[in-house]
Design an enzyme around this catalytic site. Structure first.
Site, PDB file in Angstrom:
ATOM      1  N   LYS A  54       0.843  -1.213   0.000  1.00  0.00           N
ATOM      2  CA  LYS A  54       0.000   0.000   0.000  1.00  0.00           C
ATOM      3  C   LYS A  54       0.869   1.251   0.000  1.00  0.00           C
ATOM      4  O   LYS A  54       2.052   1.213   0.372  1.00  0.00           O
ATOM      5  CB  LYS A  54      -0.948   0.036   1.199  1.00  0.00           C
ATOM      6  CG  LYS A  54      -0.280   0.016   2.595  1.00  0.00           C
ATOM      7  CD  LYS A  54       0.150   1.376   3.134  1.00  0.00           C
ATOM      8  CE  LYS A  54       0.808   1.293   4.506  1.00  0.00           C
ATOM      9  NZ  LYS A  54       1.739   2.367   4.811  1.00  0.00           N
ATOM     10  N   ASP A  83      -2.163  -1.756  10.291  1.00  0.00           N
ATOM     11  CA  ASP A  83      -2.363  -1.690   8.835  1.00  0.00           C
ATOM     12  C   ASP A  83      -2.984  -2.967   8.262  1.00  0.00           C
ATOM     13  O   ASP A  83      -3.248  -3.038   7.071  1.00  0.00           O
ATOM     14  CB  ASP A  83      -1.008  -1.493   8.133  1.00  0.00           C
ATOM     15  CG  ASP A  83      -0.509  -0.060   8.238  1.00  0.00           C
ATOM     16  OD1 ASP A  83      -1.311   0.834   8.542  1.00  0.00           O
ATOM     17  OD2 ASP A  83       0.700   0.149   8.016  1.00  0.00           O
TER      18      ASP A  83
HETATM   19  O1  C5P Z   1       0.134  -1.525  14.869  1.00  0.00           O
HETATM   20  P1  C5P Z   1       1.556  -1.759  14.509  1.00  0.00           P
HETATM   21  O2  C5P Z   1       2.127  -2.967  15.185  1.00  0.00           O
HETATM   22  O3  C5P Z   1       1.815  -1.731  13.051  1.00  0.00           O
HETATM   23  O4  C5P Z   1       2.340  -0.503  15.098  1.00  0.00           O
HETATM   24  C1  C5P Z   1       3.724  -0.492  15.307  1.00  0.00           C
HETATM   25  C2  C5P Z   1       4.060   0.660  16.223  1.00  0.00           C
HETATM   26  O5  C5P Z   1       3.837   1.906  15.557  1.00  0.00           O
HETATM   27  C3  C5P Z   1       3.223   0.732  17.486  1.00  0.00           C
HETATM   28  O6  C5P Z   1       3.779  -0.025  18.516  1.00  0.00           O
HETATM   29  C4  C5P Z   1       3.257   2.221  17.809  1.00  0.00           C
HETATM   30  O7  C5P Z   1       4.474   2.567  18.437  1.00  0.00           O
HETATM   31  C5  C5P Z   1       3.277   2.866  16.432  1.00  0.00           C
HETATM   32  N1  C5P Z   1       1.933   3.268  15.964  1.00  0.00           N
HETATM   33  C6  C5P Z   1       1.279   4.326  16.563  1.00  0.00           C
HETATM   34  N2  C5P Z   1       0.050   4.707  16.103  1.00  0.00           N
HETATM   35  C7  C5P Z   1      -0.526   4.075  15.067  1.00  0.00           C
HETATM   36  C8  C5P Z   1       0.132   2.999  14.428  1.00  0.00           C
HETATM   37  C9  C5P Z   1       1.367   2.618  14.907  1.00  0.00           C
HETATM   38  O8  C5P Z   1       1.792   4.928  17.508  1.00  0.00           O
HETATM   39  N3  C5P Z   1      -1.709   4.490  14.624  1.00  0.00           N
END
Ligand code: C5P
Length: 284
Positions: free
Chosen positions: A11, A136
């Site tokens: 994406k 995501d």
């Molecule tokens: O959700 P995901 O595991 O992809 O997110 C990785 C990291 O990115 C999270 O631990 C957080 O630190 C940050 N993040 C965030 N806000 C979001 C998506 C991700 O702070 N909306």
């Protein structure tokens, strides 16, 4: 024995606003996702037990930290599945690049195992699993090329944009850990306007010239703080004459929005001499 073969697409974020930090440590965002033609290929084979991942890309972990593994394990645990799976991943999407390759692999695993393990999970159950795996992941469960993502990015509204855009994607070889990029943000400096809603009418009308002017990513501020060299790369791409240059997700990938396939391939020929990872992609 049934084998399931699926493409697992990447994406881009055409816009990404960071609204505020939440009590759970995540950030509320508002983003326009675009599914693109750059994709991994995944093959799922049922086995008696266990979860095995095969992939010859050196950056892909094959054990429990891989999101494919986590997705399969989630389904085994939550739905009491005893069967196993062997997954072969052909990795074409650059790893940790802001293109959500790992998240897409996780979503593709949920879709494949729902079929392979005959789980008959509802959309709601699949979205629940996606949210548990990463912010995501849910987008790749939506059968739509464009969607507005809210909350952590997991609350989705499909967008009916008829146009298929052409892009050039440049992936500098710099590791950008997402938590570090979010951590480097000064939220006082993120844009407070309703940027997605300003962009959307132009997207719906496929007015590329106007869309090019309105691409933005609040994470850019954190990205260039973590890696100032990426600011220089963005400026260099703009100085060369590429229009609509923006970062995808938490970087380091940058993309340009092209008027045509022809323009995309012209830039590809120029940029491939300077950067090792340059791709021409289209909305998919
Ligand atoms: O959700 P995901 O595991 O992809 O997110 C990785 C990291 O990115 C999270 O631990 C957080 O630190 C940050 N993040 C965030 N806000 C979001 C998506 C991700 O702070 N909306």
């Amino acid at each position: 024995m049934t084998t399931v073969l699926l493409r697992s697409p990447a994406k881009l974020n055409l816009s990404l606003e960071v609204l505020n930090k939440r009590d759970d440590g995540y950030h509320n965002i508002r983003t326009v996702f675009e599914r693109i033609s750059l994709a991994d290929e995944m093959t799922f084979r049922p086995v008696r037990e266990g979860i095995t991942i095969r992939c010859d890309h050196p950056q892909v972990p094959l054990g429990p930290t891989n999101l494919i593994y986590k997705a399969a394990l989630y389904l085994q645990r939550v739905y009491g599945v005893k069967d196993g799976v062997s997954v072969h991943l052909r990795k074409n999407i650059p790893v940790a690049a802001g293109l959500a390759g790992g998240s897409s692999n996780a979503a593709t695993t949920l879709i494949a195992l729902n079929q392979l393990w005959k789980l008959r999970l509802s959309q709601e159950q699949l979205f629940q699993a996606a949210a548990a795996l990463g912010s995501d992941v849910a987008f790749f469960l939506c059968d739509t090329p464009f969607a507005l993502g809210e909350g952590r990015g997991e609350r989705l509204t499909p967008l009916s944009i008829p146009h298929r855009f052409w892009h050039i994607v440049i992936v500098p070889r710099i590791a950008m850990p997402t938590p570090k990029v979010y951590g480097a943000l000064n939220l006082k400096l993120t844009k407070k306007g309703d940027n997605a809603n300003i962009l959307l009418p132009y997207l719906l009308k496929s007015n590329i010239e106007e869309v090019r002017l309105r691409l933005f990513n609040d994470l850019e501020q954190g990205i260039v703080r973590v890696c100032p060299r990426l600011a220089a790369i963005k400026i260099r791409l703009q100085t060369l004459g590429i229009q609509g240059v923006s970062f995808s997700g938490s970087g380091p990938s940058l993309f340009g929005l092209m008027l045509s396939r022809h323009e995309a391939y012209e830039w590809h020929d120029i940029l491939k001499r300077r950067y090792r990872q340059v791709f021409v992609v289209q909305t998919r």
